[in-house]
Enzyme design. Structure first.
Site, PDB file in Angstrom:
ATOM      1  N   HIS A 117      18.026   0.090 -20.653  1.00 42.63           N
ATOM      2  CA  HIS A 117      18.371  -1.371 -21.291  1.00 42.63           C
ATOM      3  C   HIS A 117      18.461  -1.238 -22.249  1.00 42.63           C
ATOM      4  O   HIS A 117      17.112  -2.791 -22.416  1.00 42.63           O
ATOM      5  CB  HIS A 117      18.251  -2.715 -19.825  1.00 42.63           C
ATOM      6  CG  HIS A 117      17.478  -2.114 -19.003  1.00 42.63           C
ATOM      7  ND1 HIS A 117      15.984  -1.622 -19.767  1.00 42.63           N
ATOM      8  CD2 HIS A 117      16.725  -2.987 -17.581  1.00 42.63           C
ATOM      9  CE1 HIS A 117      14.775  -1.792 -19.002  1.00 42.63           C
ATOM     10  NE2 HIS A 117      15.137  -2.531 -18.011  1.00 42.63           N
TER      11      HIS A 117
ATOM     12  N   ASP B  35      22.268  -2.131 -14.559  1.00 43.96           N
ATOM     13  CA  ASP B  35      20.742  -2.617 -14.441  1.00 43.96           C
ATOM     14  C   ASP B  35      21.438  -4.021 -12.835  1.00 43.96           C
ATOM     15  O   ASP B  35      20.804  -5.040 -13.111  1.00 43.96           O
ATOM     16  CB  ASP B  35      20.292  -3.140 -15.309  1.00 43.96           C
ATOM     17  CG  ASP B  35      18.378  -4.046 -15.003  1.00 43.96           C
ATOM     18  OD1 ASP B  35      18.228  -3.368 -13.921  1.00 43.96           O
ATOM     19  OD2 ASP B  35      18.330  -4.246 -15.972  1.00 43.96           O
TER      20      ASP B  35
ATOM     21  N   HIS C 187      19.290 -10.960  -6.724  1.00 42.54           N
ATOM     22  CA  HIS C 187      18.755 -12.097  -5.690  1.00 42.54           C
ATOM     23  C   HIS C 187      19.456 -13.386  -5.146  1.00 42.54           C
ATOM     24  O   HIS C 187      20.615 -13.508  -6.121  1.00 42.54           O
ATOM     25  CB  HIS C 187      17.065 -12.580  -7.245  1.00 42.54           C
ATOM     26  CG  HIS C 187      16.526 -11.747  -8.023  1.00 42.54           C
ATOM     27  ND1 HIS C 187      15.747 -11.635  -7.411  1.00 42.54           N
ATOM     28  CD2 HIS C 187      16.627 -11.336  -9.262  1.00 42.54           C
ATOM     29  CE1 HIS C 187      14.976 -10.229  -8.433  1.00 42.54           C
ATOM     30  NE2 HIS C 187      16.176 -10.426  -9.882  1.00 42.54           N
TER      31      HIS C 187
HETATM   32  O1  DOR Z   1      15.645  -8.337 -14.321  1.00 38.90           O
HETATM   33  C1  DOR Z   1      15.472  -7.677 -14.091  1.00 38.90           C
HETATM   34  N1  DOR Z   1      15.322  -7.216 -12.711  1.00 38.90           N
HETATM   35  N2  DOR Z   1      14.787  -6.471 -14.441  1.00 38.90           N
HETATM   36  C2  DOR Z   1      14.931  -4.912 -14.215  1.00 38.90           C
HETATM   37  O2  DOR Z   1      14.478  -4.507 -15.253  1.00 38.90           O
HETATM   38  C3  DOR Z   1      14.354  -5.205 -13.027  1.00 38.90           C
HETATM   39  C4  DOR Z   1      15.365  -6.448 -12.517  1.00 38.90           C
HETATM   40  C5  DOR Z   1      14.635  -6.265 -10.190  1.00 38.90           C
HETATM   41  O3  DOR Z   1      14.660  -5.506  -9.946  1.00 38.90           O
HETATM   42  O4  DOR Z   1      14.824  -7.616 -10.267  1.00 38.90           O
END
Ligand code: DOR
Length: 440
Positions: free
Chosen positions: A228, A298, A302
């Site tokens: 990224h 990526d 959540h």
């Molecule tokens: O914003 C992010 N969240 N960047 C990452 O590389 C990992 C990730 C996550 O696992 O939530």
């Protein structure tokens, strides 16, 4: 079982040709087979384009341990819908994938849950070099040189030196410099506005960390993939590849900029942070120039409740795997790239970077991981339609032109007419690191 796909525009390494494709036993048997080839299933693909299935080399499917956000089944459903036939998943689960045992457990779990093909990185810690050195059945080593979701972090120089010096698997890293972030935090004072996220994790944080990692890769002659990339500043570092360095860009770093926080707030809180419109443009150009070779998502889901917490309690990450191909096809219509470039960045290059034999191309003998796309189909992304367990997308309400309409995994249809075959199970992806990577 033989499938004949007729009248498709095939996106081949040599260009786009209208031809028929014959599939048997999970493999591509022939392009333009003799007329009247017998088949159990004949698919009329008139007006549609057939691409190799997308290989997404950076997803977070949260399984085991964080399965209220996503799991290997729901993540793989989202893949099938999005035209992603193989995913490579990251080690920041609970427990972390930082031992050979944990890696094998994840592979066993995926065999029971994943609709599409799968592979898993082994994560580096400050002290697990013996595990990293012993691991097989993996695309490579993931290093968090900069913390993100979870507690995986390797920041000490001695530990990083050992990883680059004493392991042979290709490595990749999340590059954001901890010391720079700490200094930014002290300068910014109270954090209470998500716009500050791009000042906290700023251009310097990305640059310093990427420079540090690439210097190690050069010094130890170690293959290294920069995950990224988010800034124009990192591009000269990556351009100096010396046949060792490859790099990835993500749709959110190509399509969102700091001006979008007003509209989308915490939904686009990501690590590395979203940068400027000038960075967006520089990343597109770097892809077109071959400085960046791979597009991956990526995908980092959540729940909306978690994202709704006030910044900085809100977690970083956004889901994207089921819309990434459509986002790129839509970008193609805006003139950002060609269909052949999309296939190169999302299918062929990830297979080459991670030494995956027989995937990423439409060619005789290759795996029949395929996606049929309708370049003219217009559809609006809707949270309610998302198959990711998190059930939202930062592109909610956005109409995109160009969508996957059917996906095959090893010759089996797993997505068609808006429905995924949830009972199908994908295969473990095989990595042959003697292939030597993208530049060999
Ligand atoms: O914003 C992010 N969240 N960047 C990452 O590389 C990992 C990730 C996550 O696992 O939530």
């Amino acid at each position: 079982m033989r499938t004949l796909i007729q009248h498709a525009d095939l996106v081949l390494p040599s260009g786009i040709v209208r031809a028929d494709l014959l599939i048997e036993s999970g493999k591509i048997l022939g392009i333009d087979p003799p007329r009247n080839s017998a088949a159990d299933d004949v698919v009329d693909a008139t007006g549609l384009h057939l691409l190799p299935g997308v290989i997404d080399d950076q997803v977070h499917f949260r399984d085991p341990g964080l399965t209220h956000k996503e799991d290997l089944h729901t993540g793989s459903l989202a893949c099938a819908k999005g035209g992603v036939t193989t995913f490579l998943e990251m080690p920041n689960t609970k427990p972390t994938t930082t031992s050979v045992e944990a890696l094998h457990e994840k592979l066993a779990l995926a065999a029971t849950k994943s609709v599409v093909n799968y592979g898993f990185y082994i994560g580096a810690t400050e002290s697990n070099v013996p595990e990293l050195a012993a691991a097989k059945r993996t695309p490579g080593i993931k290093i968090f040189i900069g913390s993100s979701t979870g507690d995986l972090l390797v920041d000490s120089q001695a530990a990083l030196e050992r990883i680059f010096a004493e392991t042979t698997l290709p490595a990749c890293a999340h590059c954001e410099d901890e010391a720079t972030i700490a200094a930014n935090k002290a300068r910014l004072g109270t954090l209470n506005d998500v716009r500050q996220h791009s000042q906290l994790r700023d251009h310097k944080a990305a640059y310093v960390s990427t420079k540090r990692a690439i210097e190690l890769a050069h010094r130890y002659n170690h293959r290294f993939h920069v995950l990224h990339v988010s800034t124009a500043d990192e591009l000269p570092l990556i351009r100096d590849h010396r046949n060792l360095i490859t790099a990835e860009a993500c749709p959110h770093h190509l399509l969102f900029h700091v001006g979008d926080y007003d509209r989308l707030g915490n939904l686009i809180q990501m690590n590395p942070s979203i940068k400027t419109a000038a960075d967006n443009a520089a990343l597109w150009q770097a892809l077109r120039d071959g400085v960046i070779q791979v597009i991956a998502t990526d995908h980092a889901p959540h729940t909306l409740e978690e994202k709704a917490q006030p910044y900085p309690q809100s977690p970083s990450g956004l889901p994207a795997v089921e819309n990434s191909l459509a986002l790129m096809l839509d970008a193609m219509h805006r003139g950002e790239c060609t269909l052949e470039q999309i296939v190169s960045w999302m299918c062929d290059a990830p297979a080459r970077v991670w030494d995956i034999a027989n995937k990423g191309r439409i060619a005789e003998g290759y795996d029949a991981d395929l996606v049929l796309v309708d370049l003219n189909k217009k559809q609006t992304v809707r949270n309610a339609d998302q198959l990711t367990k998190s059930r939202w997308s930062p592109w909610d309400g956005v109409e995109l032109t160009g969508w996957p309409v059917r996906t095959w995994v090893m010759g089996k249809t797993v997505y068609q007419d808006g429905r995924v075959d949830a009972a199908h199970r994908g295969h473990e992806t095989l990595f042959d690191h003697s292939r030597g990577g993208f530049w060999s």
